[in-house]
Design a protein around this motif. Structure first.
Motif, PDB file in Angstrom:
ATOM      1  N   SER A  17     -31.780  54.507  72.760  1.00 21.04           N
ATOM      2  CA  SER A  17     -31.823  55.058  74.121  1.00 21.04           C
ATOM      3  C   SER A  17     -32.718  56.279  74.260  1.00 21.04           C
ATOM      4  O   SER A  17     -32.947  56.747  75.377  1.00 21.04           O
ATOM      5  N   SER A  18     -33.220  56.823  73.153  1.00 23.35           N
ATOM      6  CA  SER A  18     -34.127  57.976  73.253  1.00 23.35           C
ATOM      7  C   SER A  18     -34.912  58.148  71.958  1.00 23.35           C
ATOM      8  O   SER A  18     -34.677  57.444  70.971  1.00 23.35           O
ATOM      9  N   ILE A  20     -37.049  58.470  68.709  1.00 28.81           N
ATOM     10  CA  ILE A  20     -37.706  57.533  67.790  1.00 28.81           C
ATOM     11  C   ILE A  20     -37.287  56.093  68.101  1.00 28.81           C
ATOM     12  O   ILE A  20     -38.118  55.181  68.122  1.00 28.81           O
ATOM     13  N   ARG A  40     -25.037  54.449  73.078  1.00 18.83           N
ATOM     14  CA  ARG A  40     -23.935  54.583  74.040  1.00 18.83           C
ATOM     15  C   ARG A  40     -24.396  54.538  75.492  1.00 18.83           C
ATOM     16  O   ARG A  40     -23.719  53.995  76.336  1.00 18.83           O
ATOM     17  N   ARG A  41     -25.563  55.108  75.816  1.00 21.74           N
ATOM     18  CA  ARG A  41     -25.962  55.251  77.226  1.00 21.74           C
ATOM     19  C   ARG A  41     -26.555  53.954  77.783  1.00 21.74           C
ATOM     20  O   ARG A  41     -27.735  53.638  77.550  1.00 21.74           O
ATOM     21  N   ASP A  65     -20.582  52.414  71.266  1.00 20.66           N
ATOM     22  CA  ASP A  65     -20.534  53.476  70.253  1.00 20.66           C
ATOM     23  C   ASP A  65     -20.573  52.847  68.863  1.00 20.66           C
ATOM     24  O   ASP A  65     -19.683  52.075  68.492  1.00 20.66           O
ATOM     25  N   ASN A  92     -31.091  53.572  62.879  1.00 18.02           N
ATOM     26  CA  ASN A  92     -31.815  54.756  63.357  1.00 18.02           C
ATOM     27  C   ASN A  92     -30.895  55.779  64.023  1.00 18.02           C
ATOM     28  O   ASN A  92     -31.208  56.976  64.010  1.00 18.02           O
ATOM     29  N   TYR A 157     -25.322  67.744  58.131  1.00 16.65           N
ATOM     30  CA  TYR A 157     -26.413  66.788  58.354  1.00 16.65           C
ATOM     31  C   TYR A 157     -27.107  66.457  57.030  1.00 16.65           C
ATOM     32  O   TYR A 157     -27.347  65.284  56.724  1.00 16.65           O
ATOM     33  N   THR A 190     -39.108  66.131  64.691  1.00 14.11           N
ATOM     34  CA  THR A 190     -39.710  65.177  65.623  1.00 14.11           C
ATOM     35  C   THR A 190     -39.287  65.561  67.040  1.00 14.11           C
ATOM     36  O   THR A 190     -38.120  65.894  67.259  1.00 14.11           O
ATOM     37  N   SER A 192     -37.796  64.921  70.242  1.00 16.86           N
ATOM     38  CA  SER A 192     -36.881  63.900  70.773  1.00 16.86           C
ATOM     39  C   SER A 192     -35.729  64.652  71.429  1.00 16.86           C
ATOM     40  O   SER A 192     -35.811  65.860  71.639  1.00 16.86           O
TER      41      SER A 192
HETATM   42  N1  LIG Z   1     -35.677  64.679  65.675  1.00 19.12           N
HETATM   43  C1  LIG Z   1     -35.858  65.109  64.450  1.00 19.12           C
HETATM   44  O1  LIG Z   1     -36.364  66.240  64.221  1.00 19.12           O
HETATM   45  C2  LIG Z   1     -35.510  64.214  63.271  1.00 19.12           C
HETATM   46  C3  LIG Z   1     -35.997  64.560  61.999  1.00 19.12           C
HETATM   47  C4  LIG Z   1     -35.670  63.757  60.914  1.00 19.12           C
HETATM   48  C5  LIG Z   1     -34.872  62.637  61.091  1.00 19.12           C
HETATM   49  N2  LIG Z   1     -34.411  62.311  62.331  1.00 19.12           N
HETATM   50  C6  LIG Z   1     -33.544  61.127  62.467  1.00 19.12           C
HETATM   51  O2  LIG Z   1     -34.152  60.207  63.343  1.00 19.12           O
HETATM   52  C7  LIG Z   1     -33.150  59.383  63.949  1.00 19.12           C
HETATM   53  C8  LIG Z   1     -33.411  59.305  65.438  1.00 19.12           C
HETATM   54  O3  LIG Z   1     -33.255  60.600  66.002  1.00 19.12           O
HETATM   55  P1  LIG Z   1     -34.131  61.131  67.223  1.00 19.12           P
HETATM   56  O4  LIG Z   1     -34.899  62.290  66.750  1.00 19.12           O
HETATM   57  O5  LIG Z   1     -34.832  60.035  67.897  1.00 19.12           O
HETATM   58  O6  LIG Z   1     -32.950  61.734  68.148  1.00 19.12           O
HETATM   59  P2  LIG Z   1     -32.388  61.318  69.573  1.00 19.12           P
HETATM   60  O7  LIG Z   1     -33.460  61.280  70.590  1.00 19.12           O
HETATM   61  O8  LIG Z   1     -31.226  62.233  69.808  1.00 19.12           O
HETATM   62  O9  LIG Z   1     -31.849  59.819  69.350  1.00 19.12           O
HETATM   63  C9  LIG Z   1     -30.644  59.556  68.677  1.00 19.12           C
HETATM   64  C10 LIG Z   1     -30.181  58.160  69.062  1.00 19.12           C
HETATM   65  O10 LIG Z   1     -28.919  57.894  68.397  1.00 19.12           O
HETATM   66  C11 LIG Z   1     -28.002  57.382  69.354  1.00 19.12           C
HETATM   67  N3  LIG Z   1     -26.613  57.691  68.990  1.00 19.12           N
HETATM   68  C12 LIG Z   1     -26.105  58.907  68.662  1.00 19.12           C
HETATM   69  N4  LIG Z   1     -24.780  58.792  68.457  1.00 19.12           N
HETATM   70  C13 LIG Z   1     -24.451  57.481  68.659  1.00 19.12           C
HETATM   71  C14 LIG Z   1     -23.242  56.737  68.611  1.00 19.12           C
HETATM   72  N5  LIG Z   1     -22.071  57.321  68.309  1.00 19.12           N
HETATM   73  N6  LIG Z   1     -23.284  55.416  68.895  1.00 19.12           N
HETATM   74  C15 LIG Z   1     -24.458  54.812  69.212  1.00 19.12           C
HETATM   75  N7  LIG Z   1     -25.634  55.457  69.256  1.00 19.12           N
HETATM   76  C16 LIG Z   1     -25.634  56.784  68.995  1.00 19.12           C
HETATM   77  C17 LIG Z   1     -28.403  58.052  70.669  1.00 19.12           C
HETATM   78  O11 LIG Z   1     -27.987  57.285  71.779  1.00 19.12           O
HETATM   79  P3  LIG Z   1     -26.748  57.602  72.758  1.00 19.12           P
HETATM   80  O12 LIG Z   1     -26.657  59.101  72.895  1.00 19.12           O
HETATM   81  O13 LIG Z   1     -27.136  56.895  74.021  1.00 19.12           O
HETATM   82  O14 LIG Z   1     -25.563  56.997  72.090  1.00 19.12           O
HETATM   83  C18 LIG Z   1     -29.929  58.020  70.547  1.00 19.12           C
HETATM   84  O15 LIG Z   1     -30.407  56.770  70.995  1.00 19.12           O
HETATM   85  C19 LIG Z   1     -31.810  60.020  63.575  1.00 19.12           C
HETATM   86  O16 LIG Z   1     -31.214  59.299  62.521  1.00 19.12           O
HETATM   87  C20 LIG Z   1     -32.201  61.414  63.099  1.00 19.12           C
HETATM   88  O17 LIG Z   1     -31.269  61.933  62.146  1.00 19.12           O
HETATM   89  C21 LIG Z   1     -34.709  63.074  63.428  1.00 19.12           C
END
Ligand SMILES: NC(=O)c1ccc[n+]([C@@H]2O[C@H](COP(=O)([O-])OP(=O)(O)OC[C@H]3O[C@@H](n4cnc5c(N)ncnc54)[C@H](OP(=O)(O)O)[C@@H]3O)[C@@H](O)[C@H]2O)c1
Length: 261
Positions: A17-18, A20, A40-41, A65, A92, A157, A190, A192
């Motif tokens: 939903s957002s 990556i 979830r969204r 979820d 992811n 984390y 990243t 996001s």
């Molecule tokens: N951003 C960074 O700096 C960074 C760096 C290294 C690694 N990562 C990793 O990259 C991956 C993607 O993160 P992102 O940066 O793209 O962050 P993000 O924009 O916050 O995306 C996170 C995604 O996970 C979903 N999610 C969270 N809790 C959930 C649940 N209980 N059930 C179902 N879906 C759930 C969210 O959707 P809903 O809220 O709609 O459920 C959203 O689609 C993660 O594993 C993160 O740890 C991120």
């Protein structure tokens, strides 16, 4: 799938939903894959469907979820019924927190492990029977540079991502005989919604990083790693430097982190 495309591949993707995950979904659909997405969204997933144009109904949204066992089963059943199987699972979805461990609740640790570790491991467990029948099958784990190096105020984390990486390392060897690749990708910071979705963290929580990549760029690199069936990829030059420095000079790395903390 080396040098090949995602054309016709049957993919299950969490956290679409957002960030990556959003770009993974759009790029996969563009590349001709059939994708079951979850998060979830529900409204966001509807927007994602519109954004891809959903050619030939190749994107199927299953909102819910991922920490709920019944929902995980529903996602896998949907892929099995509507796509006829699964070739690729991309774990992811992820959440994080910022703040000292000694000031946090046990709940923060548990919630982060539920999403970042247990949900990914259990999704994989459910997908494995289908992946064993899949075409050039792969499990991808979106990990983090913080699966290689612990930093202050992100202990939960780091712990969850370390666990995920170790689990994936074991699984990779176990599944070799089944022809299933286990691909671990470690992005650095990243752009996001990740830092807006922090749980149990101060409003003004800040995260230090050297540079930042776009979610679109990271998604492209994740898909390239899957296509090439890589074992582990650290996605940014800064991340690579941190991983190597940490291995070669752990004491110096700690002092460097402390100086920037
Ligand atoms: N951003 C960074 O700096 C960074 C760096 C290294 C690694 N990562 C990793 O990259 C991956 C993607 O993160 P992102 O940066 O793209 O962050 P993000 O924009 O916050 O995306 C996170 C995604 O996970 C979903 N999610 C969270 N809790 C959930 C649940 N209980 N059930 C179902 N879906 C759930 C969210 O959707 P809903 O809220 O709609 O459920 C959203 O689609 C993660 O594993 C993160 O740890 C991120």
């Amino acid at each position: 799938m080396r040098g090949n495309s995602f054309q016709g591949k049957r993919v299950v993707l969490t956290g679409a939903s957002s960030g990556i995950g959003w770009y993974l979904a759009t790029q996969l659909v563009q590349a001709g894959a059939n994708v079951v997405v979850t998060s979830r969204r529900a409204e966001r997933l509807r927007q994602l469907r519109l954004a891809t144009g959903n050619p030939l109904k190749r994107l199927i949204a299953v909102p819910g979820d991922i920490t709920d066992a019944d929902h995980r089963q529903h996602v896998i059943d949907t892929a099995a019924e509507q796509l006829g199987g699964i070739d690729i699972l991309i774990n992811n979805a992820g959440i994080g927190a910022i703040g000292r461990f000694d000031q946090a609740s046990p709940d923060r640790l548990r919630r982060i492990f539920d999403v970042d570790f247990f949900a990914a491991a259990e999704m994989t467990r459910l997908a494995l029977p289908w992946l064993k029948e899949g075409r050039e099958p792969a499990v991808c784990v979106v990990s983090s540079v913080l699966a290689h190096r612990g930093v202050p105020e992100k202990s939960e984390y780091c712990a969850a991502k370390f666990a995920l990486r170790g689990w994936a390392e074991s699984l990779r060897i176990e599944l070799r005989g089944d022809g299933i690749a286990v691909v671990t990708v470690s992005p650095s910071t990243t752009r996001s919604e990740f830092f807006e979705s922090l749980i149990d963290s101060p409003r003004d929580a800040r995260s230090f990083s050297f540079g930042c990549q776009s979610a679109q760029q990271v998604a492209g690199k994740v898909l390239r790693a899957i296509r090439r069936r890589k074992r582990e990829v650290v996605l940014s030059p800064g991340g690579k430097a941190l991983v190597w420095l940490s291995r070669l000079a752990p004491g110096f790395t700690e002092r460097l982190i402390l100086a920037n903390y």
